[in-house]
Scaffold this active site. Structure first.
Site, mmCIF file in Angstrom:
data_model
loop_
_atom_site.group_PDB
_atom_site.id
_atom_site.type_symbol
_atom_site.label_atom_id
_atom_site.label_comp_id
_atom_site.label_asym_id
_atom_site.label_seq_id
_atom_site.Cartn_x
_atom_site.Cartn_y
_atom_site.Cartn_z
ATOM 1 N N ASN A 169 -37.102 -28.367 -50.113
ATOM 2 C CA ASN A 169 -36.135 -29.647 -49.969
ATOM 3 C C ASN A 169 -35.314 -29.347 -48.869
ATOM 4 O O ASN A 169 -34.312 -28.827 -48.775
ATOM 5 C CB ASN A 169 -35.164 -29.733 -51.089
ATOM 6 C CG ASN A 169 -36.090 -30.373 -52.496
ATOM 7 O OD1 ASN A 169 -36.506 -31.319 -52.522
ATOM 8 N ND2 ASN A 169 -36.077 -29.352 -53.189
ATOM 9 N N GLU A 170 -35.880 -30.059 -47.766
ATOM 10 C CA GLU A 170 -35.107 -29.780 -46.346
ATOM 11 C C GLU A 170 -34.058 -30.492 -46.123
ATOM 12 O O GLU A 170 -33.927 -31.595 -46.747
ATOM 13 C CB GLU A 170 -36.418 -30.014 -45.172
ATOM 14 C CG GLU A 170 -37.716 -29.110 -45.416
ATOM 15 C CD GLU A 170 -37.326 -27.734 -44.687
ATOM 16 O OE1 GLU A 170 -36.110 -27.339 -44.541
ATOM 17 O OE2 GLU A 170 -38.193 -27.143 -44.406
#
Length: 637
Positions: A169-170
């Site tokens: 989850n950037e």
């Protein structure tokens, strides 16, 4: 609440942790907390088993959880821990990615855990990196629904990336995000590059559980090890909740614990500036740290700091203990002054009471341990040069061959040159044919690995000859843990330690220099340091070890903080150039080095910049103005 089964140390008083927005516990190193986390997971599995319930685990990959998996495997084999009631869901996988690829998380999980326990294959869920693009969205929805159908995750294990990502989850990931495809941040790909032998080979996409999936877990434990993670962990634990740092969402989870080692916690307020949060036990080490910090904060040299400077910045208690800023300033200034020496092997016929090294014996036997075949000149080339010039019996020991860091293109060049000189060279033909037909995940032939190792050996000898060291004092140890032919290394074992013991016993050194820079992207430095410590533990009862001092250097990735330095060796402009030339002999590691880490500069540039910065920091504190300084911390065993 933390599960009753966990036996962690208390995180500290509320006053100590008042800047922290998530429950955080700090340990000196990662081994002990890895076992404790494994114990919590094992207890949860057994509790569920006793109730005839399924235990649903969310699992992570990367270096952080390896110790946890090792302990779970041990408990399965030695204590009968069963995984028959366990269902696992992994956080993520690269996309596209074949399961058999050595870089796949499918391979990682089976290698570190699943192949060694009795979990049912149908209970293992890892995102499928081979799913077709047109079926990917439906696949992600199905993955999410599987988790929900089992009542959600009972326990989620996490690491953290330098972008603040959990799973993949950037930055920009939403709180309510679920399992999906995502484009990887450039920093994430840079960090993964060593595992893929270059950033060009790192996939640009991945499949990941969402933030919402993680937040629904009943219990979350995040592991953070090493200085590389210190900055992002401080921002995550003490900063505002933001989609730009996805891990900050965990501040709102009601049952989350962050578990950090000393390095990873180093930027937290209670560690970096403890005098701001609570009463301190002011030993000399903490006094020096505080005075150096205050000098940097106010941009004043130490001798210019005033009583009001201390009082206005949370150090009234220290000032009260010391009597006055004047007395404290002089004391700390002298302490730093006494770390500086142009005689790293000790200055002959001099009073050594205020010097970092002993004057006697005048000529010392020295071993410089270098994890890779260039760490010696990169990290302490100036000191290396000085020790030889001052007549000490210097030995350098390259602990690994470094062959994995030589590119196929470099090996091809040498093979083609050899073939041009010897038309009937079957070995060169074999190497050239193999390289030209090699698959991305194929392990090098033994002869190719030998060639790559020989390239590093020849470069090392060229550099040490330039510094004036005899070839007979150059040792290539080729520690077995490294010689796998892949980025993944074996665990340290007794054979590695025995090799170290044999050399130390042969030389009987008065000084040992070793790499203490544990920010190495794939762990070779730490394993090499552990090998040294293992050898010292076996040898410390020997009489000659009573006269042996161990100095730890850094420089390839980080430098010691000024307050940590026990010996500072200044370099003149000419010595800086000699160090640069020594580094240049390592041509295979120049111009696009394979294991560069998160710093795009070449290693010789990094080394010079860090050495100059160390000198500048000393000068800013009011000490002499040198061109560059190499720094060392003494390890007392």
């Amino acid at each position: 609440m933390i599960l009753d089964t966990i036996k962690f140390k208390e995180p500290g008083t509320f006053e100590d942790t008042r800047f922290e927005k998530v429950h955080t516990i700090i340990f000196q190193e990662s081994k002990e907390p890895s076992v404790l986390v494994a114990n919590e997971i094992a207890s949860l599995i057994r509790t569920k088993e006793a109730k005839n319930e399924v235990c649903v685990l969310g699992l992570a990959t990367g270096s952080s959880p390896i110790g946890v998996y090792q302990e779970l495997v041990r408990q399965h084999k030695e204590e009968g821990l069963s995984f028959l009631n366990v269902v696992t869901f992994n956080l993520d996988e690269y996309y596209p990615m074949e399961r058999s690829n050595l870089q796949s998380y499918h391979y990682f999980m089976h290698d570190h855990l699943f192949n060694h326990v009795n979990i049912l294959p149908e209970n293992i869920n890892i995102p499928d990196g081979t799913i077709s693009t047109e079926n990917l969205k439906a696949y992600c929805i199905d993955y999410e629904n599987k988790i929900k159908a089992l009542g959600g995750l009972d326990f989620q294990l996490l690491g953290i990336g330098r972008t603040g990502h959990i799973g993949f989850n950037e930055p920009g990931s939403h709180l309510n995000s679920r399992t999906r495809s995502i484009t990887l941040d450039h920093i994430t790909r840079v960090d993964a590059a060593p595992d893929f032998l270059g950033i060009d080979n790192v996939p640009r996409k991945a499949i990941t559980m969402g933030i919402g999936t993680v937040m629904d877990a009943k219990r979350v434990v995040l592991l953070g090890w090493g200085n590389n993670k210190a900055g992002i962990l401080q921002e995550t634990i003490e900063g505002l909740i933001s989609s730009e740092v996805p891990a900050t969402y965990l501040q709102e989870h009601t049952n989350t614990t962050f578990i950090l080692d000393e390095g990873a916690s180093s930027e937290l307020t209670r560690v970096k500036t403890p005098w701001i949060v609570s009463t301190c036990d002011w030993d000399d080490k903490l006094k020096l740290k505080a005075v150096v910090w205050l000098s940097g904060l106010l941009r004043k040299s130490i001798l210019k700091l005033t009583d009001s400077d201390y009082n206005n910045n949370g150090m009234a208690e220290l000032l009260n203990q010391e009597g006055s800023a004047y007395d404290l300033n002089i004391k700390m200034f002298n302490k730093l002054q006494h770390t500086i020496t142009g005689w790293p092997g000790g200055k002959p016929n001099s009073d050594d009471s205020k010097r970092p090294e002993r004057a006697i014996p005048e000529k010392k036997r020295v071993i410089i341990f270098s994890p890779h075949p260039d760490d010696d000149v990169i990290s302490m080339g100036g000191t290396f040069d000085r020790l030889i010039a001052q007549g000490h019996d210097v030995h350098v020991a390259y602990q690994t061959s470094g062959n994995i860091a030589v590119s196929d293109e470099e090996a091809l060049k040498f093979s083609e040159i050899t073939l041009s000189l010897c038309k009937d060279c079957e070995v060169s033909d074999q190497i050239i044919n193999f390289i030209n037909s090699k698959n991305d995940d194929e392990i090098d032939l033994d002869i190719l690995r030998k060639l790559k190792g020989d390239i590093r050996r020849s470069e090392s000898k060229a550099a040490t000859r330039y510094l004036g060291l005899s070839d007979e004092n150059v040792h290539f140890l080729d520690l077995p843990f490294y010689e796998t032919g892949t980025v993944k290394k074996n665990s340290l074992n007794q054979k590695d330690i025995d090799i170290m013991v044999a050399l130390i016993n042969e030389v009987k050194p008065h000084q040992i220099y070793a790499a203490g820079d544990l920010s190495d992207p794939h762990g070779t430095h730490k394993t090499c340091l552990d090998a040294l410590f293992g050898a010292i533990d076996e040898l410390k009862k020997e009489d000659y070890m009573n006269d042996c001092w161990v100095w730890l250097y850094r420089g390839a990735w980080h430098e010691w903080e000024t307050y940590q330095i026990d010996m500072a060796v200044p370099m003149s402009p000419d010595q800086v150039l000699r160090k640069r030339r020594a580094i240049f002999y390592h041509q295979s590691q120049k111009d696009g080095v394979m294991f560069q880490g998160n710093d795009s500069r070449e290693f010789w540039v990094r080394a010079e910049d860090r050495n100059r910065l160390t000198a500048k920091r000393y000068n800013d504190l009011g000490l002499a103005d040198y061109a560059a300084i190499e720094a060392f911390k003494r390890h007392v065993f």
